[in-house]
Design an enzyme around this catalytic site. Sequence first.
Site, PDB file in Angstrom:
ATOM      1  N   ASP A 150       0.867  -1.170   0.000  1.00  0.00           N
ATOM      2  CA  ASP A 150       0.000   0.000   0.000  1.00  0.00           C
ATOM      3  C   ASP A 150       0.911   1.228   0.000  1.00  0.00           C
ATOM      4  OD1 ASP A 150      -2.183   1.639   0.068  1.00  0.00           O
ATOM      5  OD2 ASP A 150      -3.029   0.831   1.932  1.00  0.00           O
ATOM      6  N   ASP A 188      -3.683   7.373  -3.543  1.00  0.00           N
ATOM      7  CA  ASP A 188      -5.082   7.782  -3.640  1.00  0.00           C
ATOM      8  C   ASP A 188      -5.467   8.590  -2.403  1.00  0.00           C
ATOM      9  OD1 ASP A 188      -4.680   5.134  -2.350  1.00  0.00           O
ATOM     10  OD2 ASP A 188      -6.793   5.373  -1.829  1.00  0.00           O
ATOM     11  N   ALA A 207     -11.528   3.609   1.374  1.00  0.00           N
ATOM     12  CA  ALA A 207     -12.218   4.504   2.317  1.00  0.00           C
ATOM     13  C   ALA A 207     -13.511   3.924   2.894  1.00  0.00           C
ATOM     14  CB  ALA A 207     -12.482   5.851   1.672  1.00  0.00           C
ATOM     15  N   CYS A 231     -13.460 -20.904  20.217  1.00  0.00           N
ATOM     16  CA  CYS A 231     -13.416 -21.769  19.039  1.00  0.00           C
ATOM     17  C   CYS A 231     -12.547 -22.996  19.291  1.00  0.00           C
ATOM     18  CB  CYS A 231     -12.993 -20.987  17.794  1.00  0.00           C
ATOM     19  SG  CYS A 231     -11.234 -20.798  17.559  1.00  0.00           S
ATOM     20  N   CYS A 271      -9.519 -23.530  17.581  1.00  0.00           N
ATOM     21  CA  CYS A 271      -8.182 -23.342  17.008  1.00  0.00           C
ATOM     22  C   CYS A 271      -7.143 -23.794  18.054  1.00  0.00           C
ATOM     23  CB  CYS A 271      -7.974 -21.892  16.593  1.00  0.00           C
ATOM     24  SG  CYS A 271      -7.571 -20.782  17.946  1.00  0.00           S
ATOM     25  N   CYS A 286      -7.171 -21.733  21.226  1.00  0.00           N
ATOM     26  CA  CYS A 286      -8.338 -21.921  22.089  1.00  0.00           C
ATOM     27  C   CYS A 286      -8.317 -23.284  22.784  1.00  0.00           C
ATOM     28  CB  CYS A 286      -9.626 -21.739  21.296  1.00  0.00           C
ATOM     29  SG  CYS A 286      -9.925 -20.013  20.858  1.00  0.00           S
TER      30      CYS A 286
HETATM   31  N1  GUN Z   1      -6.399   1.124   3.476  1.00  0.00           N
HETATM   32  C1  GUN Z   1      -7.654   1.229   3.949  1.00  0.00           C
HETATM   33  N2  GUN Z   1      -8.382   2.098   3.197  1.00  0.00           N
HETATM   34  C2  GUN Z   1      -7.567   2.542   2.229  1.00  0.00           C
HETATM   35  C3  GUN Z   1      -7.750   3.459   1.130  1.00  0.00           C
HETATM   36  O1  GUN Z   1      -8.812   4.032   0.905  1.00  0.00           O
HETATM   37  N3  GUN Z   1      -6.657   3.660   0.322  1.00  0.00           N
HETATM   38  C4  GUN Z   1      -5.456   3.045   0.549  1.00  0.00           C
HETATM   39  N4  GUN Z   1      -4.440   3.280  -0.299  1.00  0.00           N
HETATM   40  N5  GUN Z   1      -5.267   2.190   1.565  1.00  0.00           N
HETATM   41  C5  GUN Z   1      -6.311   1.956   2.399  1.00  0.00           C
HETATM   42 ZN    ZN Z   2      -9.558 -19.825  18.670  1.00  0.00          ZN
END
Ligand code: GUN
Ligand code: ZN
Length: 653
Positions: free
Chosen positions: A84, A119, A186, A269, A271, A274
């Site tokens: 990201d 973005d 978003a 759970c 896992c 747990c």
């Molecule tokens: N991670 C969570 N929401 C967003 C987003 O709107 N844009 C980006 N780039 N990363 C995110």
């Molecule tokens: Zn668990």
Amino acid sequence: MFEIKRKDGLGRIGIFTVKNKKVQTPTLMPVIHPKKQEFDIKKFNKEIVITNAYIIYRDEELREEAIKKGVHKLIDFDGVVMTDSGSFQLSKYGDIDVSNKEIIEFQEKIGSDIGTSLDIPTPPYVSRKRAEEELDITIKRAIESLDYRKDMLLNAVVQGSTYPDLRARCAKELSKYSFDVHPIGAVVPLLESYDYRTIVNIVMSSVQHLPRSRPIHLMGAGHPMLFALMVAMGCDLFDSAAYMLYAQDDRFLSPHGTYKLQDLQEMPCTCPICLEYTPEELRRMEKDERYKLISQHNLYVSFSEMRRVRQAIYDGSLMELVEKRCRSHPTLLDAYRELLKYKKFIEKYDPVTKPSAFFYLGPESLRRVEIYRHFKKIKQLPKRSRAILLPSYGKPYNRNIPKKIKGFYRIGNSSKPIEESQFFVVDVPFCIIPLGVDELYPLAQCEVPKNYDLEMKEFLIKKIEDLFEEYEEVLVNELVNERFDLGLSNKYRDDIEIETKIEDLEIVKLMADYQFGEGSGEALFNGNIRVLRSRKTGRIRYIYEDDVLLATIRPPDGFIILTWDGAKKLHENREYPLNRVVVNEEAEPFVKAGRNVFAKFIIDCDKKIRANDEVLVVNKDDELIAFGKAVLSSYEMMEFERGVAVKNRKEWS
Ligand code: GUN
Ligand code: ZN
């Protein structure tokens, strides 16, 4: 880069190929913090993870190490690494010290497989002016990133705040360029406020305008209770920082919601975590140690839910899973109800037959695509002036119906003899089932509670009232009136007795019309037709013309499966492009030799084709060269560049 293997609703099992590495979707990408990785993430996902390039970039030590060794070595992961940009930090802190160009070039430099431009995650419910201005920047930066990258794949994020038309505009605009993945951005603030209904509208207004041939990533949606619903909207990739964030607050994720450690008397759970610890032991532990254990529980349940979602797609029971999950919280139920408003779009992609039966799990099931499609399909059956509505005596309706039925209510009047009427069985949830098509999926493959709820009855009454408009005369059997509280007045009573005979030839013609479209029954079964039933089961098995086998009926779903002779006949008597998939010259010899039809060679097709339909494969001159089962819907066939679109039937002479 992306191909579909199996489908259910808008959900799909896909293979996303990134630089020769394969990722099965839908999947969850664990978020890796480049500095503090507490345990081996490969235990959960060997194929793909996501990390944040901006966090690496702004830390001098990490940055140098990443440039020297590459991001894969930095985080010790040799699968696909998505990165990201710093957008999320931008939305949280308002400012970051890197440009779009710099962060794209940096991601490329550290060897990220899939990078993201900078973005702007515009929050929900801001002014339209702000949403538009920021969207323009988001789109501009996405397009610029195409010039800055060399061979890294690219995310292009859909923004537009809570304005469906802006989301749609963004999706349409980004579709024009050669991006590889489309995240929907978003939505985190909406997730935090449980506003799932708005998320449905955002996702659907994006998905409807994005290419089906690119994976869709719902950014920041890491809670397992959302996976089924979001996959049912067409989302393929999810990222989870939730496993860490929830663990930090001593919260346990589950597909049904969240548990707080302080409330737990029992571990939630099965896992390994747990099984090994008790809530009391965890409470007494040091915070760091406990965090590590709870975050692993969170990953176990998240991946287990994702596997369940994928299995549901294979089984054709994704919507049943969605219905179950959405009963975990009223806001989720609200979201599911919102999704049902998009059934016209979903119908274009939903397979016509599935391995599992349609389960009625509550009034929402009445608004599922299968029922909507049924009413579209019965419109294409030949119509007479009178409809006779019979009660169900058990499934399959046509084989359990008594020879003679007495006592009707007569609405309207037709001058035609009774023999020239159409018979329908009235039953929930499909309401009006033409006698004869009732062994076809999903009409017979459907389970309904014996106690009818009010919504079911109301829905059914509405559908019967629609028939009063469409037919000159409708005869409603007294049992139908009683069973569904239609409240028909005694002044319409008529003690007439009706013979319910329906010929096998008429049945197979109706089935063909229902399955292949209007006029197909006449096209296929217009000669000296013999219909053979199985002696053991009583079901129709073979349909011959003279001594030539045209088709068989497939037992589990009642679908008509053509033989080569049947396919030839359908082709001769049905106009182009009906029921056809057209391949180009390059593919023709391979298809003739018995190979499957790949989407990239398809140049045209009948828009009515849906996944799992039986189709004719022709060349550009409309010569029949093969026939088989569609894997994709018509729209996907035209769009995809990878993967099988039609599985040819090998039976060949
Ligand atoms: N991670 C969570 N929401 C967003 C987003 O709107 N844009 C980006 N780039 N990363 C995110
Ligand atoms: Zn668990």
